[in-house]
Design an enzyme around this catalytic site. Structure first.
Site, PDB file in Angstrom:
ATOM      1  CG  HIS A  99      -1.834   1.094   1.363  1.00  0.00           C
ATOM      2  ND1 HIS A  99      -1.748   2.047   2.339  1.00  0.00           N
ATOM      3  CD2 HIS A  99      -2.923   1.425   0.602  1.00  0.00           C
ATOM      4  CE1 HIS A  99      -2.736   2.914   2.211  1.00  0.00           C
ATOM      5  NE2 HIS A  99      -3.463   2.564   1.163  1.00  0.00           N
ATOM      6  CG  HIS A 124      -3.524   9.159  -0.372  1.00  0.00           C
ATOM      7  ND1 HIS A 124      -4.247  10.088   0.361  1.00  0.00           N
ATOM      8  CD2 HIS A 124      -4.264   8.020  -0.357  1.00  0.00           C
ATOM      9  CE1 HIS A 124      -5.350   9.532   0.808  1.00  0.00           C
ATOM     10  NE2 HIS A 124      -5.401   8.277   0.397  1.00  0.00           N
TER      11      HIS A 124
HETATM   12  O1  G3P Z   1      -6.783   1.796  -2.508  1.00  0.00           O
HETATM   13  C1  G3P Z   1      -6.992   1.067  -1.361  1.00  0.00           C
HETATM   14  C2  G3P Z   1      -6.792   2.027  -0.287  1.00  0.00           C
HETATM   15  O2  G3P Z   1      -5.560   2.603  -0.579  1.00  0.00           O
HETATM   16  C3  G3P Z   1      -7.858   3.057  -0.316  1.00  0.00           C
HETATM   17  O3  G3P Z   1      -7.587   4.050   0.553  1.00  0.00           O
HETATM   18  O4  G3P Z   1      -7.087   6.363   0.955  1.00  0.00           O
HETATM   19  O5  G3P Z   1      -5.284   4.694   1.123  1.00  0.00           O
HETATM   20  O6  G3P Z   1      -6.158   5.323  -1.090  1.00  0.00           O
HETATM   21  P1  G3P Z   1      -6.477   5.152   0.359  1.00  0.00           P
HETATM   22 CA    CA Z   2      -5.176   3.799  -2.659  1.00  0.00          CA
END
Ligand code: G3P
Ligand code: CA
Length: 299
Positions: free
Chosen positions: A45, A87
């Site tokens: 992530h 992000h």
């Molecule tokens: O994309 C999965 C997860 O990353 C969604 O939340 O806010 O971390 O992009 P975010």
């Molecule tokens: Ca994401």
């Protein structure tokens, strides 16, 4: 409560999903064996962002070293139409810049420091070499990691960036990550925006898509919602701490993949795997790797 698409939540509109029938869902079946429930996907992530500044080449590299199956890339678009890995819609949290990404050119964003914030925020993981790291473009990410890597790419705030989907598909096509002879599992595209995913599905129905959901209470999902998701996506991702085993099983009954986010503690990883998830997003891909190893050795 109804699921909420987070991009829509951000613009203050809450939307439920319409209905359909299960058997109408053929368009979104996984087309690659590695995108079946048989393989648990370890999604790094924002890279291994527990250890290094998110969405930098360093973080992605670490994610690969820690055996993440996919590099997760969130996309924003610059004033001059370049897709970058970031992000937030603003520069403030993860760089020493300030203001909206869309108001800066790529050249301007390239002058920013995308690493020092991490050293200040996480002194236990700080490293000198993180200071001064640059914001990568999507193309730079693909150039560095190549066709052997797998990319789990999110269209962030697509309503803010007209043409984002076309630009993304153009790049994927240029680097031969999609199209004839490209393994379909190399790229997954995810979004909180059903409109963005449906647009991509219309432009290229061969790209596997994941619908992201956000729940601010205990998650519940209806047959009608699942039927609708199946018409264009191969799976769902949602905040892990709102779901339970029944939810996971219901999604699996529809032959949809389920990749909860963002799971950083081993105890949660074990629980979700026991419930039947088919992968998960984690800032600590090494931890998930260890949990998967444990499980493989106990069965
Ligand atoms: O994309 C999965 C997860 O990353 C969604 O939340 O806010 O971390 O992009 P975010
Ligand atoms: Ca994401």
């Amino acid at each position: 409560m109804k699921p909420i698409f987070r991009n829509i939540l951000m613009s203050a509109a809450l939307i439920g999903i319409g209905s359909g029938i299960v058997d109408s869902a053929a368009a979104a079946e996984p087309v690659d064996p590695s995108l079946t429930a048989n393989q648990i996907l370890n999604v790094a992530h924002r890279g291994a962002s527990g250890y290094a500044p998110e969405h930098t080449l360093t973080s992605y590299e670490l994610g690969e070293k820690m055996k993440g199956d996919y590099i997760e890339v969130d996309l924003q678009m610059t004033k001059d139409g370049q897709l970058i890995a970031m992000h937030d819609e603003t520069l403030d949290r993860t760089t020493n810049g300030t203001g909206l990404v869309k108001e800066y050119t790529l050249d301007e964003i390239k002058k920013l420091d995308a690493g020092s914030w991490f050293n200040e925020k996480y002194p236990d993981y700080a490293k000198e070499e993180y200071a001064g790291l640059k914001v990568p473009t999507l193309e730079e990410v693909i150039q560095k990691f190549g066709k052997d890597a797998r990319y789990y790419i999110e269209t962030k705030s697509p309503e803010v960036y007209p043409g984002m989907e076309e630009k993304l598909l153009e790049i994927l096509e240029e680097y031969k990550l999609t199209g004839v002879n490209a393994p379909s599992s190399k790229v997954l595209i995810q979004s909180f925006s059903p409109e963005s995913l449906k647009k991509i599905h219309d432009l290229n129905p061969d790209i596997p898509l994941i619908q992201l959901l956000w729940y601010d209470e205990t998650a519940a999902i209806t047959d009608a919602e699942l039927e609708e998701y199946k018409t264009y996506s191969i799976g769902l991702g949602m905040n892990f701490n709102r779901i339970d085993e029944a939810y996971v099983q219901k999604v699996r009954e529809y032959n949809l993949l389920i990749h909860p986010y963002t799971v950083n503690e081993k105890e949660d990883m074990r629980k979700l795997l026991d419930w039947g998830v088919t992968g998960m997003f984690t800032n600590f891909p090494d931890r998930l790797q260890e949990v998967l190893h444990e499980k493989n050795n106990t069965h």
